[in-house]
Design a protein around this motif. Sequence first.
Motif, PDB file in Angstrom:
ATOM      1  N   ILE A  10       0.860   9.374  21.736  1.00  0.00           N
ATOM      2  CA  ILE A  10       1.362   8.097  21.963  1.00  0.00           C
ATOM      3  C   ILE A  10       2.397   7.667  21.051  1.00  0.00           C
ATOM      4  CG2 ILE A  10       0.736   5.497  22.135  1.00  0.00           C
ATOM      5  CD1 ILE A  10      -2.156   6.614  22.963  1.00  0.00           C
ATOM      6  N   SER A  11       3.509   7.277  21.812  1.00  0.00           N
ATOM      7  CA  SER A  11       4.740   6.743  20.892  1.00  0.00           C
ATOM      8  C   SER A  11       4.887   5.307  21.074  1.00  0.00           C
ATOM      9  CB  SER A  11       5.860   7.582  21.254  1.00  0.00           C
ATOM     10  OG  SER A  11       5.575   8.720  21.151  1.00  0.00           O
ATOM     11  N   PHE A  12       5.315   4.800  20.024  1.00  0.00           N
ATOM     12  CA  PHE A  12       5.547   3.036  20.264  1.00  0.00           C
ATOM     13  C   PHE A  12       7.284   3.023  20.078  1.00  0.00           C
ATOM     14  CE2 PHE A  12       1.095   3.478  18.898  1.00  0.00           C
ATOM     15  CZ  PHE A  12       0.622   2.786  20.084  1.00  0.00           C
ATOM     16  N   LEU A  13       7.571   1.821  20.746  1.00  0.00           N
ATOM     17  CA  LEU A  13       8.783   1.091  20.631  1.00  0.00           C
ATOM     18  C   LEU A  13       8.742  -0.113  20.579  1.00  0.00           C
ATOM     19  CD1 LEU A  13      11.838   2.154  21.264  1.00  0.00           C
ATOM     20  CD2 LEU A  13      11.464   1.155  23.588  1.00  0.00           C
ATOM     21  N   ALA A  34       6.461   6.860  30.779  1.00  0.00           N
ATOM     22  CA  ALA A  34       7.690   6.397  30.063  1.00  0.00           C
ATOM     23  C   ALA A  34       7.668   5.224  29.656  1.00  0.00           C
ATOM     24  CB  ALA A  34       8.780   6.752  30.948  1.00  0.00           C
ATOM     25  N   PHE A  35       8.350   4.807  28.554  1.00  0.00           N
ATOM     26  CA  PHE A  35       8.484   3.403  27.994  1.00  0.00           C
ATOM     27  C   PHE A  35       8.956   2.518  29.349  1.00  0.00           C
ATOM     28  CE2 PHE A  35       9.557   5.336  23.797  1.00  0.00           C
ATOM     29  CZ  PHE A  35       8.411   5.073  23.186  1.00  0.00           C
ATOM     30  N   GLY A  36       8.358   1.353  29.332  1.00  0.00           N
ATOM     31  CA  GLY A  36       8.472   0.554  30.463  1.00  0.00           C
ATOM     32  C   GLY A  36       9.458  -0.659  30.224  1.00  0.00           C
ATOM     33  N   THR A  37      10.600  -0.573  29.583  1.00  0.00           N
ATOM     34  CA  THR A  37      11.365  -1.429  29.016  1.00  0.00           C
ATOM     35  C   THR A  37      12.189  -2.193  30.211  1.00  0.00           C
ATOM     36  OG1 THR A  37      13.088   0.005  28.372  1.00  0.00           O
ATOM     37  CG2 THR A  37      11.435  -0.397  26.810  1.00  0.00           C
ATOM     38  N   GLY A  38      12.052  -2.072  31.180  1.00  0.00           N
ATOM     39  CA  GLY A  38      12.872  -2.533  32.177  1.00  0.00           C
ATOM     40  C   GLY A  38      12.356  -3.887  32.535  1.00  0.00           C
ATOM     41  N   SER A  39      12.624  -4.188  34.020  1.00  0.00           N
ATOM     42  CA  SER A  39      12.172  -5.487  34.532  1.00  0.00           C
ATOM     43  C   SER A  39      10.611  -5.613  34.524  1.00  0.00           C
ATOM     44  CB  SER A  39      12.911  -5.848  35.830  1.00  0.00           C
ATOM     45  OG  SER A  39      12.686  -5.061  36.731  1.00  0.00           O
ATOM     46  N   ALA A  40      10.047  -4.644  34.997  1.00  0.00           N
ATOM     47  CA  ALA A  40       8.690  -4.422  35.103  1.00  0.00           C
ATOM     48  C   ALA A  40       7.960  -4.716  33.773  1.00  0.00           C
ATOM     49  CB  ALA A  40       8.230  -3.488  35.768  1.00  0.00           C
ATOM     50  N   ASP A  41       8.267  -4.257  32.733  1.00  0.00           N
ATOM     51  CA  ASP A  41       7.365  -4.167  31.446  1.00  0.00           C
ATOM     52  C   ASP A  41       6.147  -3.599  31.722  1.00  0.00           C
ATOM     53  OD1 ASP A  41       9.544  -5.194  29.624  1.00  0.00           O
ATOM     54  OD2 ASP A  41       8.708  -7.206  29.599  1.00  0.00           O
ATOM     55  N   HIS A  42       5.939  -2.451  32.254  1.00  0.00           N
ATOM     56  CA  HIS A  42       4.507  -1.905  32.681  1.00  0.00           C
ATOM     57  C   HIS A  42       4.017  -1.311  31.357  1.00  0.00           C
ATOM     58  CE1 HIS A  42       7.582   1.435  33.396  1.00  0.00           C
ATOM     59  NE2 HIS A  42       6.285   2.103  33.220  1.00  0.00           N
ATOM     60  N   THR A  43       4.524  -0.934  30.440  1.00  0.00           N
ATOM     61  CA  THR A  43       3.941  -0.363  29.105  1.00  0.00           C
ATOM     62  C   THR A  43       4.097  -1.347  27.832  1.00  0.00           C
ATOM     63  OG1 THR A  43       6.069   0.641  28.385  1.00  0.00           O
ATOM     64  CG2 THR A  43       4.500   1.877  29.915  1.00  0.00           C
ATOM     65  N   HIS A  79      13.439  -0.293  18.351  1.00  0.00           N
ATOM     66  CA  HIS A  79      13.323   0.839  17.203  1.00  0.00           C
ATOM     67  C   HIS A  79      12.065   1.664  17.440  1.00  0.00           C
ATOM     68  CE1 HIS A  79      15.866  -1.320  14.589  1.00  0.00           C
ATOM     69  NE2 HIS A  79      15.283  -2.526  14.933  1.00  0.00           N
ATOM     70  N   GLU A  80      12.345   2.977  17.662  1.00  0.00           N
ATOM     71  CA  GLU A  80      11.221   3.858  17.937  1.00  0.00           C
ATOM     72  C   GLU A  80      10.622   4.176  16.721  1.00  0.00           C
ATOM     73  OE1 GLU A  80       9.990   7.685  20.649  1.00  0.00           O
ATOM     74  OE2 GLU A  80      11.883   7.051  20.644  1.00  0.00           O
ATOM     75  N   GLN A  81       9.157   4.420  16.712  1.00  0.00           N
ATOM     76  CA  GLN A  81       8.396   4.493  15.569  1.00  0.00           C
ATOM     77  C   GLN A  81       8.529   5.980  15.432  1.00  0.00           C
ATOM     78  OE1 GLN A  81       4.661   2.651  15.280  1.00  0.00           O
ATOM     79  NE2 GLN A  81       3.770   4.430  13.998  1.00  0.00           N
ATOM     80  N   PRO A  82       8.659   6.665  14.165  1.00  0.00           N
ATOM     81  CA  PRO A  82       9.047   7.983  14.095  1.00  0.00           C
ATOM     82  C   PRO A  82       7.556   8.887  14.217  1.00  0.00           C
ATOM     83  CG  PRO A  82       9.391   7.030  12.067  1.00  0.00           C
ATOM     84  CD  PRO A  82       9.128   5.934  13.036  1.00  0.00           C
ATOM     85  N   LYS A 106       4.413   4.815  25.074  1.00  0.00           N
ATOM     86  CA  LYS A 106       4.823   5.999  25.877  1.00  0.00           C
ATOM     87  C   LYS A 106       3.633   7.091  25.624  1.00  0.00           C
ATOM     88  CE  LYS A 106       8.006   9.005  24.415  1.00  0.00           C
ATOM     89  NZ  LYS A 106       9.193   9.653  24.117  1.00  0.00           N
ATOM     90  N   VAL A 107       3.360   7.746  26.608  1.00  0.00           N
ATOM     91  CA  VAL A 107       2.353   8.887  26.734  1.00  0.00           C
ATOM     92  C   VAL A 107       3.023  10.144  27.107  1.00  0.00           C
ATOM     93  CG1 VAL A 107       0.240   9.750  27.534  1.00  0.00           C
ATOM     94  CG2 VAL A 107       0.335   7.171  26.865  1.00  0.00           C
ATOM     95  N   SER A 108       2.700  11.141  26.320  1.00  0.00           N
ATOM     96  CA  SER A 108       3.525  12.375  26.650  1.00  0.00           C
ATOM     97  C   SER A 108       2.268  13.430  26.378  1.00  0.00           C
ATOM     98  CB  SER A 108       4.598  12.738  25.814  1.00  0.00           C
ATOM     99  OG  SER A 108       5.577  11.947  26.001  1.00  0.00           O
ATOM    100  N   ARG A 109       2.331  14.437  26.824  1.00  0.00           N
ATOM    101  CA  ARG A 109       1.633  15.872  26.686  1.00  0.00           C
ATOM    102  C   ARG A 109       1.857  16.459  25.538  1.00  0.00           C
ATOM    103  NH1 ARG A 109       0.256  18.800  32.113  1.00  0.00           N
ATOM    104  NH2 ARG A 109       2.531  19.559  31.770  1.00  0.00           N
ATOM    105  N   ALA A 110       1.350  17.001  24.714  1.00  0.00           N
ATOM    106  CA  ALA A 110       1.708  17.351  23.458  1.00  0.00           C
ATOM    107  C   ALA A 110       1.992  18.894  23.429  1.00  0.00           C
ATOM    108  CB  ALA A 110       0.635  17.598  22.525  1.00  0.00           C
TER     109      ALA A 110
END
Length: 106
Positions: free
Chosen positions: A84-87, A49-58, A95-98, A37-41
Amino acid sequence: ENARFRVYIREKNWNPNIYTTATTTTDTEIIEKAYYKVSRATDNLEVIAFGTGSADHTRLSYDSQGGYFDLDMTLLEKDYQYEISFLYYVNGVYHEQPQTFNFRVE
């Protein structure tokens, strides 16, 4: 420009001895279902956003060197810092990496 981000993953509490550090390259673990996931600081605006749905885009791709993803940098505004955050999806649980990882677009 498309930038390739490489993600190296190692076991938690990994503690090499001096021989291991001096003689070998670090092995990376591969997690088959990892997402970014990419966010502006400055204002926590979620750009991608995390793409965990059917598309898996991330979802990260992976090869013999570990995980990676390509990011089209034209999607991001210049002169801003991004996080950048990772799931990870392991054993049926997300599990989201802190920790987050920062970079700036010039």
